[in-house]
Design a protein around this motif. Structure first.
Motif, PDB file in Angstrom:
ATOM      1  N   LYS A  34       0.847  -1.192   0.000  1.00  0.00           N
ATOM      2  CA  LYS A  34       0.000   0.000   0.000  1.00  0.00           C
ATOM      3  C   LYS A  34       0.878   1.235   0.000  1.00  0.00           C
ATOM      4  CE  LYS A  34      -4.047  -1.932   2.158  1.00  0.00           C
ATOM      5  NZ  LYS A  34      -5.106  -1.786   3.126  1.00  0.00           N
ATOM      6  N   PHE A  35       0.359   2.312  -0.597  1.00  0.00           N
ATOM      7  CA  PHE A  35       1.063   3.586  -0.588  1.00  0.00           C
ATOM      8  C   PHE A  35       0.056   4.707  -0.795  1.00  0.00           C
ATOM      9  CE2 PHE A  35       1.073   2.210  -5.015  1.00  0.00           C
ATOM     10  CZ  PHE A  35       0.699   3.349  -5.711  1.00  0.00           C
ATOM     11  N   ALA A  36       0.462   5.902  -0.409  1.00  0.00           N
ATOM     12  CA  ALA A  36      -0.332   7.096  -0.695  1.00  0.00           C
ATOM     13  C   ALA A  36       0.555   8.071  -1.462  1.00  0.00           C
ATOM     14  CB  ALA A  36      -0.844   7.741   0.590  1.00  0.00           C
ATOM     15  N   VAL A  37      -0.066   8.803  -2.360  1.00  0.00           N
ATOM     16  CA  VAL A  37       0.612   9.849  -3.115  1.00  0.00           C
ATOM     17  C   VAL A  37       0.090  11.176  -2.588  1.00  0.00           C
ATOM     18  CG1 VAL A  37       1.019  10.840  -5.395  1.00  0.00           C
ATOM     19  CG2 VAL A  37       0.723   8.361  -5.155  1.00  0.00           C
ATOM     20  N   ASN A  38       1.004  12.031  -2.133  1.00  0.00           N
ATOM     21  CA  ASN A  38       0.658  13.366  -1.639  1.00  0.00           C
ATOM     22  C   ASN A  38       1.179  14.367  -2.656  1.00  0.00           C
ATOM     23  OD1 ASN A  38      -0.084  12.831   1.451  1.00  0.00           O
ATOM     24  ND2 ASN A  38       1.595  11.495   0.851  1.00  0.00           N
ATOM     25  N   LEU A  75      -2.112  19.200  -1.737  1.00  0.00           N
ATOM     26  CA  LEU A  75      -3.043  19.563  -2.807  1.00  0.00           C
ATOM     27  C   LEU A  75      -4.001  18.414  -3.097  1.00  0.00           C
ATOM     28  CD1 LEU A  75      -3.452  21.874  -4.896  1.00  0.00           C
ATOM     29  CD2 LEU A  75      -1.833  20.696  -6.342  1.00  0.00           C
ATOM     30  N   ALA A  76      -3.452  17.209  -3.142  1.00  0.00           N
ATOM     31  CA  ALA A  76      -4.264  15.998  -3.303  1.00  0.00           C
ATOM     32  C   ALA A  76      -3.575  14.864  -2.564  1.00  0.00           C
ATOM     33  CB  ALA A  76      -4.445  15.650  -4.771  1.00  0.00           C
ATOM     34  N   GLN A  77      -4.397  13.977  -2.022  1.00  0.00           N
ATOM     35  CA  GLN A  77      -3.919  12.775  -1.346  1.00  0.00           C
ATOM     36  C   GLN A  77      -4.628  11.603  -2.016  1.00  0.00           C
ATOM     37  OE1 GLN A  77      -5.618  13.953   2.328  1.00  0.00           O
ATOM     38  NE2 GLN A  77      -3.797  15.015   3.063  1.00  0.00           N
ATOM     39  N   VAL A  78      -3.854  10.613  -2.447  1.00  0.00           N
ATOM     40  CA  VAL A  78      -4.407   9.474  -3.166  1.00  0.00           C
ATOM     41  C   VAL A  78      -3.916   8.199  -2.486  1.00  0.00           C
ATOM     42  CG1 VAL A  78      -4.616   8.346  -5.417  1.00  0.00           C
ATOM     43  CG2 VAL A  78      -4.272  10.827  -5.310  1.00  0.00           C
ATOM     44  N   ALA A  79      -4.814   7.475  -1.835  1.00  0.00           N
ATOM     45  CA  ALA A  79      -4.467   6.232  -1.146  1.00  0.00           C
ATOM     46  C   ALA A  79      -4.642   5.064  -2.105  1.00  0.00           C
ATOM     47  CB  ALA A  79      -5.358   6.051   0.081  1.00  0.00           C
ATOM     48  N   CYS A  80      -3.640   4.164  -2.130  1.00  0.00           N
ATOM     49  CA  CYS A  80      -3.639   3.079  -3.116  1.00  0.00           C
ATOM     50  C   CYS A  80      -3.217   1.746  -2.525  1.00  0.00           C
ATOM     51  CB  CYS A  80      -2.658   3.405  -4.245  1.00  0.00           C
ATOM     52  SG  CYS A  80      -2.997   4.940  -5.099  1.00  0.00           S
ATOM     53  N   GLU A  81      -3.665   0.702  -3.205  1.00  0.00           N
ATOM     54  CA  GLU A  81      -3.257  -0.663  -2.911  1.00  0.00           C
ATOM     55  C   GLU A  81      -2.525  -1.190  -4.140  1.00  0.00           C
ATOM     56  OE1 GLU A  81      -5.691  -4.291  -1.081  1.00  0.00           O
ATOM     57  OE2 GLU A  81      -6.537  -3.553  -2.962  1.00  0.00           O
ATOM     58  N   VAL A  82      -1.359  -1.778  -3.949  1.00  0.00           N
ATOM     59  CA  VAL A  82      -0.562  -2.276  -5.070  1.00  0.00           C
ATOM     60  C   VAL A  82      -1.272  -3.462  -5.726  1.00  0.00           C
ATOM     61  CG1 VAL A  82       1.624  -3.365  -5.741  1.00  0.00           C
ATOM     62  CG2 VAL A  82       1.622  -1.498  -4.065  1.00  0.00           C
ATOM     63  N   VAL A  83      -1.444  -3.383  -7.054  1.00  0.00           N
ATOM     64  CA  VAL A  83      -2.035  -4.492  -7.804  1.00  0.00           C
ATOM     65  C   VAL A  83      -1.014  -5.154  -8.732  1.00  0.00           C
ATOM     66  CG1 VAL A  83      -4.411  -3.683  -7.635  1.00  0.00           C
ATOM     67  CG2 VAL A  83      -3.002  -2.935  -9.559  1.00  0.00           C
ATOM     68  N   SER A  84       0.061  -4.437  -9.068  1.00  0.00           N
ATOM     69  CA  SER A  84       1.114  -4.995  -9.923  1.00  0.00           C
ATOM     70  C   SER A  84       2.415  -4.278  -9.626  1.00  0.00           C
ATOM     71  CB  SER A  84       0.803  -4.784 -11.403  1.00  0.00           C
ATOM     72  OG  SER A  84      -0.412  -5.350 -11.777  1.00  0.00           O
ATOM     73  N   GLU A  85       3.519  -4.979  -9.876  1.00  0.00           N
ATOM     74  CA  GLU A  85       4.826  -4.328  -9.792  1.00  0.00           C
ATOM     75  C   GLU A  85       5.713  -4.870 -10.900  1.00  0.00           C
ATOM     76  OE1 GLU A  85       7.671  -5.910  -6.440  1.00  0.00           O
ATOM     77  OE2 GLU A  85       5.648  -5.771  -5.598  1.00  0.00           O
ATOM     78  N   LYS A 129      -4.160   0.536  -7.233  1.00  0.00           N
ATOM     79  CA  LYS A 129      -5.606   0.723  -7.345  1.00  0.00           C
ATOM     80  C   LYS A 129      -5.990   1.791  -6.328  1.00  0.00           C
ATOM     81  CE  LYS A 129      -9.887  -1.625  -6.265  1.00  0.00           C
ATOM     82  NZ  LYS A 129     -10.435  -2.850  -5.677  1.00  0.00           N
ATOM     83  N   VAL A 130      -6.668   2.822  -6.773  1.00  0.00           N
ATOM     84  CA  VAL A 130      -7.026   3.938  -5.899  1.00  0.00           C
ATOM     85  C   VAL A 130      -8.147   3.520  -4.950  1.00  0.00           C
ATOM     86  CG1 VAL A 130      -7.888   6.312  -5.821  1.00  0.00           C
ATOM     87  CG2 VAL A 130      -6.258   5.625  -7.605  1.00  0.00           C
ATOM     88  N   LEU A 131      -7.875   3.680  -3.650  1.00  0.00           N
ATOM     89  CA  LEU A 131      -8.842   3.338  -2.608  1.00  0.00           C
ATOM     90  C   LEU A 131      -9.663   4.542  -2.168  1.00  0.00           C
ATOM     91  CD1 LEU A 131      -6.442   1.203  -0.369  1.00  0.00           C
ATOM     92  CD2 LEU A 131      -8.104   0.365  -2.059  1.00  0.00           C
ATOM     93  N   ASP A 132      -9.006   5.720  -2.131  1.00  0.00           N
ATOM     94  CA  ASP A 132      -9.689   6.939  -1.688  1.00  0.00           C
ATOM     95  C   ASP A 132      -8.864   8.140  -2.126  1.00  0.00           C
ATOM     96  OD1 ASP A 132     -11.595   8.545  -0.519  1.00  0.00           O
ATOM     97  OD2 ASP A 132     -11.253   7.845   1.533  1.00  0.00           O
ATOM     98  N   ILE A 133      -9.536   9.281  -2.221  1.00  0.00           N
ATOM     99  CA  ILE A 133      -8.892  10.531  -2.653  1.00  0.00           C
ATOM    100  C   ILE A 133      -9.428  11.674  -1.808  1.00  0.00           C
ATOM    101  CG2 ILE A 133      -8.783  12.260  -4.516  1.00  0.00           C
ATOM    102  CD1 ILE A 133      -8.822   9.998  -6.515  1.00  0.00           C
ATOM    103  N   ARG A 134      -8.538  12.618  -1.497  1.00  0.00           N
ATOM    104  CA  ARG A 134      -8.931  13.873  -0.847  1.00  0.00           C
ATOM    105  C   ARG A 134      -8.200  14.991  -1.577  1.00  0.00           C
ATOM    106  NH1 ARG A 134      -7.081  13.345   4.646  1.00  0.00           N
ATOM    107  NH2 ARG A 134      -8.896  12.040   4.988  1.00  0.00           N
TER     108      ARG A 134
END
Length: 157
Positions: free
Chosen positions: A65-69, A105-115, A127-132
């Motif tokens: 899992k990771f989030a993009v800020n 500015l944006a926060q995007v929470a994700c679950e890894v589906v491939s690497e 895969k995006v789980l939630d966004i703010r």
């Protein structure tokens, strides 16, 4: 081809700046990155790229899992902190049980589906789980320097 020439050429592409975050062993961890993009709207997918020398790589491999800020123009200090260029720490909030930086500015929470291992980096499809999102201006990176938008003008076609 010279590595510095390649680096200089890639620096001609203006990007936003992100701090990638994850929760590893009950502690928030992060790294600065500008290698981020959307991949698909259906399903909602994004990709991040992490260098093999980065300590953050194994944390994402383990948590999946990771989030993009996406940083705002008043958050240059976060870019420097998570790039190891200055001391400090993040002010964290949570999104989908992941640490995210307050005021981004944006926060995007994700679950890894491939690497995918490509060269000296690993690409993670999330895969995006939630966004703010917040209504702010972005900080940019161009030619090895931080930049801000001076004036927004709409370009008509």
């Amino acid at each position: 081809m010279d590595s510095q020439l390649f680096r200089n050429a890639m620096g001609k592409f203006a990007t936003g700046i992100t701090v990638l975050t994850t929760l590893y062993e009950e502690e928030p961890h992060g790294m600065t990155a500008n290698a981020f993009m959307s991949v698909s709207l259906d399903p909602k997918l994004v990709v991040i790229s992490i260098g093999h020398k980065a300590k953050f790589l194994n944390k994402v491999k383990n948590t999946k899992k990771f989030a993009v800020n996406i940083l705002a123009d008043d958050q240059e200090h976060y870019s420097r902190i998570f790039a190891g260029q200055q001391q400090g720490e993040g002010a964290f909030d949570t999104l989908a049980n992941l640490p995210v930086l307050k005021g981004a500015l944006a926060q995007v929470a994700c679950e890894v589906v491939s690497e995918y291992v490509e060269g000296d980096h690993t690409l993670f499809i999330g895969k995006v789980l939630d966004i703010r999102i917040e209504e702010k201006e972005p900080i940019l990176f161009y030619g090895g320097k931080y930049r801000k938008l001076a004036n927004l003008e709409r370009i008509e076609n």
